[in-house]
Scaffold this motif. Structure first.
Motif, PDB file in Angstrom:
ATOM      1  N   LYS A  77      38.719  39.270  45.126  1.00 18.80           N
ATOM      2  CA  LYS A  77      37.629  39.101  46.101  1.00 18.80           C
ATOM      3  C   LYS A  77      36.566  40.194  45.994  1.00 18.80           C
ATOM      4  O   LYS A  77      35.553  40.140  46.687  1.00 18.80           O
ATOM      5  CB  LYS A  77      38.196  39.083  47.527  1.00 18.80           C
ATOM      6  CG  LYS A  77      39.200  37.972  47.808  1.00 18.80           C
ATOM      7  CD  LYS A  77      38.538  36.606  47.777  1.00 18.80           C
ATOM      8  CE  LYS A  77      39.547  35.470  47.813  1.00 18.80           C
ATOM      9  NZ  LYS A  77      40.177  35.271  49.084  1.00 18.80           N
TER      10      LYS A  77
ATOM     11  N   ASP B 178      37.743  25.084  59.757  1.00 18.55           N
ATOM     12  CA  ASP B 178      37.571  23.950  58.850  1.00 18.55           C
ATOM     13  C   ASP B 178      38.864  23.164  58.675  1.00 18.55           C
ATOM     14  O   ASP B 178      39.932  23.595  59.113  1.00 18.55           O
ATOM     15  CB  ASP B 178      37.040  24.436  57.481  1.00 18.55           C
ATOM     16  CG  ASP B 178      37.795  25.649  56.941  1.00 18.55           C
ATOM     17  OD1 ASP B 178      38.891  25.950  57.428  1.00 18.55           O
ATOM     18  OD2 ASP B 178      37.276  26.300  56.013  1.00 18.55           O
TER      19      ASP B 178
ATOM     20  N   THR C  20      42.018  29.919  57.861  1.00 21.61           N
ATOM     21  CA  THR C  20      43.333  29.742  57.238  1.00 21.61           C
ATOM     22  C   THR C  20      43.313  30.516  55.915  1.00 21.61           C
ATOM     23  O   THR C  20      42.518  31.423  55.764  1.00 21.61           O
ATOM     24  CB  THR C  20      43.617  28.249  57.025  1.00 21.61           C
ATOM     25  OG1 THR C  20      42.474  27.685  56.383  1.00 21.61           O
ATOM     26  CG2 THR C  20      43.866  27.545  58.337  1.00 21.61           C
ATOM     27  N   GLY C  21      44.153  30.158  54.985  1.00 22.40           N
ATOM     28  CA  GLY C  21      44.170  30.836  53.688  1.00 22.40           C
ATOM     29  C   GLY C  21      45.250  31.903  53.632  1.00 22.40           C
ATOM     30  O   GLY C  21      45.828  32.270  54.646  1.00 22.40           O
ATOM     31  N   ARG C  22      45.483  32.377  52.425  1.00 27.28           N
ATOM     32  CA  ARG C  22      46.530  33.372  52.189  1.00 27.28           C
ATOM     33  C   ARG C  22      46.215  34.685  52.899  1.00 27.28           C
ATOM     34  O   ARG C  22      47.087  35.365  53.422  1.00 27.28           O
ATOM     35  CB  ARG C  22      46.608  33.622  50.679  1.00 27.28           C
ATOM     36  CG  ARG C  22      48.022  33.822  50.206  1.00 27.28           C
ATOM     37  CD  ARG C  22      48.111  33.839  48.721  1.00 27.28           C
ATOM     38  NE  ARG C  22      46.787  33.773  48.086  1.00 27.28           N
ATOM     39  CZ  ARG C  22      46.586  33.804  46.785  1.00 27.28           C
ATOM     40  NH1 ARG C  22      47.604  33.894  45.971  1.00 27.28           N
ATOM     41  NH2 ARG C  22      45.383  33.744  46.258  1.00 27.28           N
ATOM     42  N   MET C  23      44.917  35.006  52.898  1.00 28.34           N
ATOM     43  CA  MET C  23      44.454  36.260  53.501  1.00 28.34           C
ATOM     44  C   MET C  23      44.965  36.465  54.926  1.00 28.34           C
ATOM     45  O   MET C  23      45.323  37.566  55.318  1.00 28.34           O
ATOM     46  CB  MET C  23      42.916  36.215  53.493  1.00 28.34           C
ATOM     47  CG  MET C  23      42.227  37.313  54.230  1.00 28.34           C
ATOM     48  SD  MET C  23      42.503  38.874  53.427  1.00 28.34           S
ATOM     49  CE  MET C  23      43.129  39.787  54.810  1.00 28.34           C
TER      50      MET C  23
ATOM     51  N   GLY D 134      37.531  34.652  56.383  1.00 25.58           N
ATOM     52  CA  GLY D 134      37.905  35.157  55.064  1.00 25.58           C
ATOM     53  C   GLY D 134      36.726  34.875  54.142  1.00 25.58           C
ATOM     54  O   GLY D 134      35.668  34.422  54.577  1.00 25.58           O
ATOM     55  N   ILE D 135      36.925  35.121  52.874  1.00 23.36           N
ATOM     56  CA  ILE D 135      35.846  34.876  51.909  1.00 23.36           C
ATOM     57  C   ILE D 135      36.442  34.268  50.644  1.00 23.36           C
ATOM     58  O   ILE D 135      37.532  34.660  50.217  1.00 23.36           O
ATOM     59  CB  ILE D 135      35.077  36.194  51.608  1.00 23.36           C
ATOM     60  CG1 ILE D 135      33.870  35.962  50.693  1.00 23.36           C
ATOM     61  CG2 ILE D 135      36.002  37.265  51.045  1.00 23.36           C
ATOM     62  CD1 ILE D 135      32.951  37.180  50.576  1.00 23.36           C
TER      63      ILE D 135
ATOM     64  N   ALA E 153      34.370  29.825  55.429  1.00 25.16           N
ATOM     65  CA  ALA E 153      34.907  28.518  55.796  1.00 25.16           C
ATOM     66  C   ALA E 153      34.728  27.643  54.551  1.00 25.16           C
ATOM     67  O   ALA E 153      35.035  28.081  53.446  1.00 25.16           O
ATOM     68  CB  ALA E 153      34.233  27.962  57.034  1.00 25.16           C
ATOM     69  N   PHE E 154      34.185  26.432  54.687  1.00 24.19           N
ATOM     70  CA  PHE E 154      33.915  25.663  53.471  1.00 24.19           C
ATOM     71  C   PHE E 154      32.407  25.536  53.242  1.00 24.19           C
ATOM     72  O   PHE E 154      31.923  24.536  52.729  1.00 24.19           O
ATOM     73  CB  PHE E 154      34.591  24.291  53.531  1.00 24.19           C
ATOM     74  CG  PHE E 154      36.030  24.324  53.053  1.00 24.19           C
ATOM     75  CD1 PHE E 154      36.380  24.940  51.856  1.00 24.19           C
ATOM     76  CD2 PHE E 154      37.031  23.714  53.791  1.00 24.19           C
ATOM     77  CE1 PHE E 154      37.705  24.964  51.415  1.00 24.19           C
ATOM     78  CE2 PHE E 154      38.358  23.729  53.362  1.00 24.19           C
ATOM     79  CZ  PHE E 154      38.694  24.352  52.169  1.00 24.19           C
TER      80      PHE E 154
ATOM     81  N   TYR F 110      45.229  22.077  57.316  1.00 22.85           N
ATOM     82  CA  TYR F 110      45.082  23.351  58.018  1.00 22.85           C
ATOM     83  C   TYR F 110      45.726  23.278  59.402  1.00 22.85           C
ATOM     84  O   TYR F 110      46.158  24.282  59.955  1.00 22.85           O
ATOM     85  CB  TYR F 110      43.610  23.733  58.109  1.00 22.85           C
ATOM     86  CG  TYR F 110      43.041  24.238  56.790  1.00 22.85           C
ATOM     87  CD1 TYR F 110      43.888  24.648  55.755  1.00 22.85           C
ATOM     88  CD2 TYR F 110      41.672  24.342  56.584  1.00 22.85           C
ATOM     89  CE1 TYR F 110      43.378  25.126  54.558  1.00 22.85           C
ATOM     90  CE2 TYR F 110      41.150  24.825  55.397  1.00 22.85           C
ATOM     91  CZ  TYR F 110      42.008  25.216  54.392  1.00 22.85           C
ATOM     92  OH  TYR F 110      41.493  25.701  53.205  1.00 22.85           O
TER      93      TYR F 110
ATOM     94  N   HIS G 147      32.108  31.893  49.440  1.00 24.40           N
ATOM     95  CA  HIS G 147      32.033  30.936  50.550  1.00 24.40           C
ATOM     96  C   HIS G 147      32.685  31.484  51.819  1.00 24.40           C
ATOM     97  O   HIS G 147      33.560  32.347  51.757  1.00 24.40           O
ATOM     98  CB  HIS G 147      32.583  29.552  50.159  1.00 24.40           C
ATOM     99  CG  HIS G 147      34.066  29.411  50.101  1.00 24.40           C
ATOM    100  ND1 HIS G 147      34.683  28.427  49.358  1.00 24.40           N
ATOM    101  CD2 HIS G 147      35.086  30.093  50.689  1.00 24.40           C
ATOM    102  CE1 HIS G 147      35.983  28.529  49.505  1.00 24.40           C
ATOM    103  NE2 HIS G 147      36.260  29.524  50.304  1.00 24.40           N
TER     104      HIS G 147
ATOM    105  N   TYR H 239      48.255  25.420  45.687  1.00 22.12           N
ATOM    106  CA  TYR H 239      48.941  25.080  46.937  1.00 22.12           C
ATOM    107  C   TYR H 239      49.339  23.609  46.996  1.00 22.12           C
ATOM    108  O   TYR H 239      50.227  23.228  47.736  1.00 22.12           O
ATOM    109  CB  TYR H 239      48.065  25.396  48.156  1.00 22.12           C
ATOM    110  CG  TYR H 239      47.550  26.818  48.169  1.00 22.12           C
ATOM    111  CD1 TYR H 239      48.440  27.888  48.264  1.00 22.12           C
ATOM    112  CD2 TYR H 239      46.188  27.085  48.064  1.00 22.12           C
ATOM    113  CE1 TYR H 239      47.980  29.194  48.260  1.00 22.12           C
ATOM    114  CE2 TYR H 239      45.720  28.393  48.063  1.00 22.12           C
ATOM    115  CZ  TYR H 239      46.618  29.436  48.162  1.00 22.12           C
ATOM    116  OH  TYR H 239      46.161  30.732  48.152  1.00 22.12           O
TER     117      TYR H 239
HETATM  118  C1  GLP Z   1      39.586  28.418  51.919  1.00 20.36           C
HETATM  119  C2  GLP Z   1      39.260  28.405  53.393  1.00 20.36           C
HETATM  120  C3  GLP Z   1      38.485  29.625  53.783  1.00 20.36           C
HETATM  121  C4  GLP Z   1      39.195  30.869  53.266  1.00 20.36           C
HETATM  122  C5  GLP Z   1      39.257  30.809  51.772  1.00 20.36           C
HETATM  123  C6  GLP Z   1      39.963  31.991  51.140  1.00 20.36           C
HETATM  124  O1  GLP Z   1      38.548  27.964  51.154  1.00 20.36           O
HETATM  125  N1  GLP Z   1      38.522  27.234  53.775  1.00 20.36           N
HETATM  126  O2  GLP Z   1      38.342  29.658  55.176  1.00 20.36           O
HETATM  127  O3  GLP Z   1      38.511  32.011  53.673  1.00 20.36           O
HETATM  128  O4  GLP Z   1      39.975  29.660  51.416  1.00 20.36           O
HETATM  129  O5  GLP Z   1      41.332  31.783  51.182  1.00 20.36           O
HETATM  130  P1  GLP Z   1      42.415  32.797  50.680  1.00 20.36           P
HETATM  131  O6  GLP Z   1      42.590  33.777  51.800  1.00 20.36           O
HETATM  132  O7  GLP Z   1      43.647  31.969  50.479  1.00 20.36           O
HETATM  133  O8  GLP Z   1      41.913  33.414  49.449  1.00 20.36           O
END
Ligand code: GLP
Length: 240
Positions: free
Chosen positions: A202, A67, A36-39, A133-134, A141-142, A80, A139, A169
């Motif tokens: 990032k 996660d 999930t996440g903005r990415m 994503g990262i 995931a979590f 999520y 990290h 969020y």
């Molecule tokens: C959360 C999610 C990750 C995701 C990370 C980055 O922590 N558990 O899976 O990669 O956010 O999210 P974003 O893409 O919003 O920066």
């Protein structure tokens, strides 16, 4: 690792979506790990467009999310589960029975749920493709810094920086302090991994993950141990 640098977020999202489409064309019942996440918003948007405009068939696709927060009701708008519905599942012809997300709702036994989830991944034959994503702290995931590379799906505490980042969020709601996450060991068993990162925030984490030593301090550096990883970055995330 194969690293592709794209000029911008839109191209990155299109490239990632094309890779998913190709994988589904090659195997309609692909086992796909999803973050999930903005990415990921751009990638989901492209996949939805592919279904809407070209009737691309997702009916056999099987998904496992990485996660879920612990302590949020299933229909909490920031869960999520709801993110996935809102941005992907509701807009394509995936069968709800084929979508899997850890249940982090209040009253759940996190250890039993983690064990059930890990077994479900194995029972499905493991993941063919895992998208990750990262986090700015490295990290995946979590799995926060310090997580063991052989860790399995389990309940974890979120790092303070992860919680403060999530505040944007959650607004006035409090950010959950715990989550259920696939382990790094679980993730490394996926047959292929696609790491996506965009934006200057990032760049440091990406640099440490791809070019730094493999270390528990940077969970994403574990991906260096996997033989089939594709990394797609935008220019901003590729700054060294
Ligand atoms: C959360 C999610 C990750 C995701 C990370 C980055 O922590 N558990 O899976 O990669 O956010 O999210 P974003 O893409 O919003 O920066």
């Amino acid at each position: 690792m194969r690293v592709l640098v794209t000029p911008d977020y839109r191209t990155l999202s299109q490239t990632a979506a094309e890779l998913v489409i190709k994988a589904v064309l090659a195997k309609s019942d692909l086992r796909l790990g999803l973050p999930t996440g903005r990415m990921l918003l751009g990638t989901y948007e492209e996949l939805v467009k592919k279904h809407r405009d070209e009737h691309f068939d997702f009916s056999k696709l099987i998904t496992f999310n990485l996660d879920e927060y612990l302590g949020l009701a299933l229909d909490h708008p920031k869960s999520y589960r709801m993110y996935m519905r809102r941005h992907f599942f509701e807009h394509v012809n995936i069968s709800p029975a084929n979508t899997h997300i850890p249940d982090g709702s209040p009253g759940i036994d996190p250890d039993r749920e983690s064990e059930r989830y890990e077994k479900a991944i194995h029972g499905a034959g493991g993941l063919d493709l895992l998208i990750v994503g990262i986090g700015a702290n490295g990290h995946i995931a979590f799995n926060e810094p310090g997580a063991a590379f052989d860790s399995r799906t389990r309940a974890v505490d979120l790092a303070p920086e992860t919680m403060s980042n999530a505040k944007q969020y959650f607004g006035t709601d409090s950010v959950p302090a715990r989550a259920i996450t696939m382990g790094i060991g679980t993730m490394l068993e996926a047959r292929r991994i696609l790491l996506l990162a965009a934006g200057a925030s990032k760049a440091d984490a990406v640099d440490r993950a791809l070019r730094g030593p493999v270390s528990r301090d940077v969970p994403a550096s574990a991906l260096q141990l996997h033989p089939r990883v594709i990394v797609i970055l935008d220019e901003a995330a590729n700054r060294k």
